[in-house]
Design an enzyme around this catalytic site. Structure first.
Site, PDB file in Angstrom:
ATOM      1  N   LYS A  52       0.902  -1.112   0.104  1.00 16.03           N
ATOM      2  CA  LYS A  52       0.007  -0.089   0.004  1.00 16.03           C
ATOM      3  C   LYS A  52       1.070   1.290   0.066  1.00 16.03           C
ATOM      4  CE  LYS A  52      -4.114  -2.363   1.900  1.00 16.03           C
ATOM      5  NZ  LYS A  52      -4.523  -3.293   2.930  1.00 16.03           N
ATOM      6  N   GLN A  96      -4.954  -1.824   9.192  1.00 18.05           N
ATOM      7  CA  GLN A  96      -4.874  -3.222   8.448  1.00 18.05           C
ATOM      8  C   GLN A  96      -5.224  -4.185   9.213  1.00 18.05           C
ATOM      9  OE1 GLN A  96      -3.342  -3.899   5.409  1.00 18.05           O
ATOM     10  NE2 GLN A  96      -4.113  -5.803   5.677  1.00 18.05           N
ATOM     11  N   ASP A 119     -11.238   2.159   3.158  1.00 21.07           N
ATOM     12  CA  ASP A 119     -11.526   0.875   2.822  1.00 21.07           C
ATOM     13  C   ASP A 119     -13.132   0.593   2.649  1.00 21.07           C
ATOM     14  OD1 ASP A 119      -9.454  -1.103   2.757  1.00 21.07           O
ATOM     15  OD2 ASP A 119      -9.227  -0.858   4.953  1.00 21.07           O
TER      16      ASP A 119
END
Ligand code: NAP
Length: 280
Positions: A52, A96, A119
């Site tokens: 990422k 995460q 997200d």
């Protein structure tokens, strides 16, 4: 022989488009940072976080990494999220997953401002997607829509069977296919006669989380097959939820693992970050 849907190539196209967009936003004085938080040192998570950060660098946006120890408390993590919610330059916050067992993932997801929820997991983002309002889309399902569209697969009016109903893949996938005017069936572990049901699908999206589960008996001649699964087999080789060698000769198009759905998730995360910078 099926056409191979090349997620590596399509995700690269998307990242190149985003790179250009970021440059023109910069020229207008619009910039932003993605904050990436990792708790603990799960090796798979570390790889995802590194990828990422690399993708941010590639498209030209800043990323800020928070690598917190395994024993970080829920309170400490929520406090950090609050601080990042308040920081103007932070346009996206990503925690995460999975988190260590002592931290409640739902609480953490809900603590992220929906304006920075790149997200697309916050209930407000999910609700907006459900009723077709603007908001961040969950990255893996949004990436699959891009894979289909950019491979010229017609979705409208097609029967799509999605196997799996998780909050991060199956459910949002089904909703996005509905939004594209497919006729959608969702299958799960209590579904009866799974092979017959799947054999009716024009587009079969497999997110079952079981290595090489779906074989030829589940697939109609000429169907498009999207394999979301990602596993390491007994030889440490990456494989999906689909028996690729068995299904590929029957399908009209299929995603490989690796190089299919996987690379799209990060590309769509970058797309959400750019959307956040643009809309701010
Ligand atoms: P998950 O939370 O484990 O969900 C699996 C789903 O499959 C559940 O809804 C379950 O039904 C259903 N299922 C399990 N066994 C079944 C069976 N025998 N017959 C029919 N349905 C069955 O998994 P997930 O998070 O959605 O992820 C799915 C896969 O995608 C995993 O391999 C994961 O690693 C991969 N993944 C890949 C990416 C990527 O970027 N490529 C991103 C996310 C996930 P119930 O609801 O009834 O239990």
């Amino acid at each position: 022989m099926a056409k191979l849907i090349d997620g590596k190539k399509i995700s690269q196209e998307i990242k190149d488009e985003l790179k250009e967009k970021v440059a023109s936003l910069k020229a207008e004085g619009k910039t932003g940072t993605l904050a990436v938080i990792q708790v603990g040192e799960d090796p798979a998570s570390s790889v995802y976080v590194r990828n990422k950060k690399n993708a941010c660098a590639y498209i030209g946006i800043e990323s800020l990494a928070y690598e917190l120890p395994e024993n970080t408390t829920e309170e400490e993590l929520l406090k950090l999220i609050d601080e990042l919610n308040e920081k103007d330059e932070v346009k996206g916050i990503l925690v995460q997953l999975p988190l260590p067992a002592h931290i409640c993932e739902d609480k953490v997801i809900q603590a992220i401002s929906p304006k920075k929820d790149v997200d697309g997991f916050h209930p407000q983002s999910v609700g907006a997607m459900t009723i077709g309002e603007k908001g961040f889309l969950s990255c893996t399902p949004a990436g699959i829509i891009q894979l289909l569209k950019r491979s010229n697969v017609d979705i409208e009016g097609k029967h799509c069977v999605v196997i799996g109903r998780s909050n991060i893949v199956g459910k949002p996938m089904a909703l996005l296919m509905l939004r594209e005017n497919a006729t959608v069936t969702i299958a799960h572990s209590r579904t009866k006669n799974l092979p017959e049901l799947c054999k009716q699908a024009d587009i079969l999206i497999v997110a079952i989380g079981k290595p090489r589960f779906i074989g030829a008996e589940y697939v109609k001649e000429g169907a498009v097959v999207i394999d979301v699964g990602i596993h390491r087999d007994e030889n440490n080789k990456l494989c999906g939820d689909v028996k690729f060698e068995e299904v590929e000769p029957i399908a009209s198009a299929i995603t490989p693992v690796p190089g299919g759905v996987g690379p799209m998730t990060i590309a769509m995360l970058m797309s959400n970050c750019v959307q956040s910078i643009e809309e701010d």
